[in-house]
Design an enzyme around this catalytic site. Structure first.
Site, PDB file in Angstrom:
ATOM      1  N   TYR A  34       0.833  -1.207   0.000  1.00  0.00           N
ATOM      2  CA  TYR A  34       0.000   0.000   0.000  1.00  0.00           C
ATOM      3  C   TYR A  34       0.870   1.261   0.000  1.00  0.00           C
ATOM      4  O   TYR A  34       1.793   1.403   0.808  1.00  0.00           O
ATOM      5  CB  TYR A  34      -0.919   0.006   1.231  1.00  0.00           C
ATOM      6  CG  TYR A  34      -1.721   1.280   1.362  1.00  0.00           C
ATOM      7  CD1 TYR A  34      -2.854   1.480   0.588  1.00  0.00           C
ATOM      8  CD2 TYR A  34      -1.316   2.293   2.231  1.00  0.00           C
ATOM      9  CE1 TYR A  34      -3.579   2.653   0.678  1.00  0.00           C
ATOM     10  CE2 TYR A  34      -2.035   3.471   2.332  1.00  0.00           C
ATOM     11  CZ  TYR A  34      -3.169   3.646   1.549  1.00  0.00           C
ATOM     12  OH  TYR A  34      -3.879   4.807   1.632  1.00  0.00           O
ATOM     13  N   GLY A  86      -5.666   5.262  -0.569  1.00  0.00           N
ATOM     14  CA  GLY A  86      -7.107   5.287  -0.325  1.00  0.00           C
ATOM     15  C   GLY A  86      -7.866   4.449  -1.329  1.00  0.00           C
ATOM     16  O   GLY A  86      -7.514   3.284  -1.583  1.00  0.00           O
TER      17      GLY A  86
END
Length: 355
Positions: free
Chosen positions: A66, A73
């Site tokens: 991530y 997001g």
């Protein structure tokens, strides 16, 4: 009762930062005030390097991470080619620099920087050692960014104020110089410091945490204890002005209602009462009789008003809340607040990532 505790030690002292030793609220306060500085332990750079090595190997394996090989997001489903990593990290800073309002004071911003450095020093954010030590050098040189005090991402963390700090060290924000904001790029150049060049994960590591709210809470912890001490002294001053009675401050009473804060307050008020010439001592009180054997209705009150005799209960409750606050904040100050987190093994091998 003696002078108030000094607000800080004179001169500059070292606070060892090794990524393991907890930093106390008192040490944090002195660093935020510019009265102490972090001294990195010899073990700190290898700790940071091990975590960075883990990230580099995971990227080389084309792992999904991530904010490193993915977007942020709702765009976390989008793969980002490693060649675009610097642009991704820099654009994250630009995206988050949306703060407004009166800037934090320099000591408050120093506190935010100190809190972020403590978190990063734990060695689970994969920041490069050279990036970490650049931030540490800026704190040592008192290069304090101008950070708007309004604007954050709430429960997600203090991304906006932290982004303004990062922007200044990219050479595109502002830094305080002699009480006024100046462009950071020319100032860094004048001081011989090259602006940060963010690589994989580093923009995220700088902004993804609770360092602003933690710094404010940690500073408030020290200020609240000073306010409590002032309240105890003013309570005793009030009792002296009104010639109050020592009876209500006796520790025997608090032992029958053993809240820790109340016990502290009774003890402190008794300390402050030592040597008083105006407070009524603890003694038996007998009825005042008139010559004809009646009771004198004009005798003094047997007990003081609540505002005097309930001081241990009131100050004690405040002390209990402050103690709970400080325990929570000190844990948070010494925690890693980031996402994703990396867990290199102790022998330099490869461990997992968590996000």
């Amino acid at each position: 009762a003696g002078p108030l505790p000094a607000p800080a030690v004179a001169g500059i002292e070292d606070v060892v930062l090794d990524g393991q030793r907890p930093i106390s609220l008192a040490e944090f306060w002195r660093v935020s005030q510019g009265q102490a500085q972090f001294r990195p332990a010899p073990s700190l750079a290898p700790r940071l390097a091990r975590c960075r090595e883990l990230l580099d190997q995971l990227v080389a394996q084309r792992r999904l991470i991530y904010g490193v090989t993915t977007g942020f997001g709702p765009l976390a489903t989008q793969h980002i080619d490693p060649s675009l990593t610097p642009a991704l990290q820099r654009n994250l800073i630009y995206h988050l620099c949306s703060g407004v309002g009166t800037p934090y004071t320099p000591p408050e911003t120093r506190g935010i920087m100190a809190a972020r450095l403590i978190s990063l020093s734990r060695g689970h954010s994969a920041i490069r050692p050279e990036t970490f030590f650049f931030l540490l050098e800026c704190l040592h040189r008192n290069l304090i960014p101008v950070v708007p005090s309004q604007g954050t991402v709430g429960a997600s963390g203090d991304l906006t104020p932290l982004a303004h700090i990062a922007l200044a060290f990219l050479g595109e924000g502002e830094i305080w110089e002699q009480g006024r904001p100046v462009s950071s790029g020319p100032l860094l150049a004048r001081l011989g410091l090259a602006p940060l060049d963010l690589l994989a994960k580093e923009g995220l590591a700088l902004v993804n945490g609770t360092s602003a709210m933690t710094a404010m809470a940690a500073r408030n912890a020290v200020l609240a204890r000073r306010a409590l001490e002032w309240s105890a002294r003013l309570s005793m001053l009030y009792a002296e002005v009104l010639q109050g009675k020592l009876e209500a401050f006796q520790p025997e009473i608090s032992r029958l209602r053993p809240h820790r804060g109340q016990a502290w307050a009774s003890h402190r008020l008794c300390e402050l009462a030592q040597g008083s010439q105006r407070l009524a001592p603890v003694e038996d009180t007998r009825l005042e009789l008139t010559p004809d054997g009646g009771v004198n209705g004009n005798q003094a009150l047997l007990q003081d008003p609540y505002t005097i005799r309930c001081a241990p209960q009131i100050l004690g409750a405040v002390k209990d809340v402050i103690d709970q606050h400080d325990r929570t904040v000190e844990v948070e100050l010494n925690s890693v607040t980031d996402n994703p987190l990396f867990f290199p093994t102790g022998d330099g091998g490869i461990g997992p990532t968590r996000g």
